[in-house]
Scaffold this motif. Sequence first.
Motif, short mmCIF file in Angstrom:
data_model
loop_
_atom_site.label_atom_id
_atom_site.label_comp_id
_atom_site.label_asym_id
_atom_site.label_seq_id
_atom_site.Cartn_x
_atom_site.Cartn_y
_atom_site.Cartn_z
N VAL A 246 17.11 -2.36 55.50
CA VAL A 246 15.93 -2.50 56.35
C VAL A 246 14.85 -3.36 55.69
O VAL A 246 13.95 -3.85 56.37
N SER A 247 14.92 -3.53 54.36
CA SER A 247 13.93 -4.35 53.67
C SER A 247 14.51 -4.87 52.37
O SER A 247 15.40 -4.25 51.78
N ARG A 261 18.49 4.99 55.02
CA ARG A 261 18.53 6.35 54.50
C ARG A 261 17.56 6.56 53.32
O ARG A 261 17.57 7.62 52.70
N GLY A 262 16.77 5.56 53.00
CA GLY A 262 15.82 5.69 51.92
C GLY A 262 16.41 5.47 50.54
O GLY A 262 15.86 5.95 49.55
N GLU A 302 14.27 10.45 51.24
CA GLU A 302 14.10 10.22 52.67
C GLU A 302 12.73 9.67 53.04
O GLU A 302 12.57 9.06 54.10
N GLU A 303 11.74 9.85 52.17
CA GLU A 303 10.40 9.37 52.47
C GLU A 303 10.12 7.98 51.91
O GLU A 303 9.01 7.48 52.04
N ILE A 304 11.10 7.34 51.24
CA ILE A 304 10.93 5.95 50.80
C ILE A 304 11.04 5.07 52.03
O ILE A 304 12.11 4.94 52.64
N THR A 305 9.94 4.47 52.42
CA THR A 305 9.92 3.63 53.62
C THR A 305 9.42 2.22 53.33
O THR A 305 9.28 1.42 54.26
N GLY A 317 7.65 2.87 47.92
CA GLY A 317 6.57 3.69 48.43
C GLY A 317 7.09 4.87 49.23
O GLY A 317 7.93 4.71 50.12
N LEU A 318 6.61 6.08 48.88
CA LEU A 318 6.92 7.29 49.63
C LEU A 318 5.74 7.54 50.56
O LEU A 318 4.67 7.99 50.13
#
Length: 388
Positions: A246-247, A261-262, A302-305, A317-318
């Motif tokens: 995604v990035s 999935r982070g 899971e919160e790594i976006t 970054g979480l």
Amino acid sequence: MATLLKKINVFSSYKACPWRRCLHLLCYKNAGTEGATLELPNQDVPNVAAGVGGVVVYSGDRESSCVWYASCLLETPPSAWMRLDLPRPRRVESVTVGRCHIAAVLDDHTVYTAGSNSFGQCGHHGNSEKELKLNPISGSLYKQVACGLDHTLLLTVSGEVLACGWSADGQTGVGHYDNVYEPTSLDVSNVLSMHTCADSSFAITKSGEVYAWGNNEYGQLGLVTPQEQVSHPILLDMSDLDSDVVSIAAGGAFTGLLTSRGSVYVAGYSIEDPSLCVKEGTGGTVIKPEALSRFRKLATHEEITSLDAGLNYLVAGLHGNSGVPRELLVWGRSPCDDANYVPNKRVKVDKSVTGLNYGPTEIVATVMDKTTCTSILNLEQASTRHVT
């Protein structure tokens, strides 16, 4: 000479508001150099873009007639803001900064560039001089622009990628290694986003494919090949990853990927342990074959976006439900000691931080404090810590 972290505090006070808006630009100077302070131009809450050569502030929530640039080259502390005028008031969607040039995308899908055009990085054919005003790049409607050190990638609204500038490592992706003095199409289509920072370039397509080109000296393209420069986009094998990319965070000699999935994967020069990639030989430093490998997993949460990189550091970054990450995972090389690497540093972000921008050699933290400008985000010993 030993180096110390230099903090350049850039701030502005607003008479109509009880709070103060702060920009803290972190870069590195020789020991003993004092920090410099600049007062921001009088404009609304600014957006920020940081690069090797300087920092740009601009208003992204309303029409504006200009952007403001301050040079922060290592040998020249910033002393004044330079106003770069647009030909007519428009809303600036985004700005990206290279070594000596900048590029801005406006809300009408036009791109304006300024700065050095010596390698064609501003996309204005026939003009190799330093351009001290924003000039348009004609020919297409654009939705994204990305600056490497001395090259520029442009993404059209139809998903086509064009490039211009320095191409000695193939970073423009046009099929040769000569400088490209006007935007030229690449052999890749249906592109969703582009990513570059130094001399390696990447693209993610709308179907989830990842293409890479440019400098591969340390295996940072994720290609199992001894080829050190790649002059055209190559489709990467992502079968070992746990989900779609995604990035992409393109560093100097490494690359980070973030999956849906982070999970964070890296390739190239190891920012978690440089001994994995190099060894000392009789002729000096030698790159191990392991450096030329596919992407390896660093972390999963899971919160790594978000995932961002400078030339020598990687930051995940979480975010949780917040727009600004409240916690960071940091890997990379210390700005104060080239031999000191942090394999995985978990860092809390203070609630007063309202914005973060990651440049190749510096980080900019936007801080809102109702009393004083005392809370900053600091990069020291390759980790980030809150300082009061």
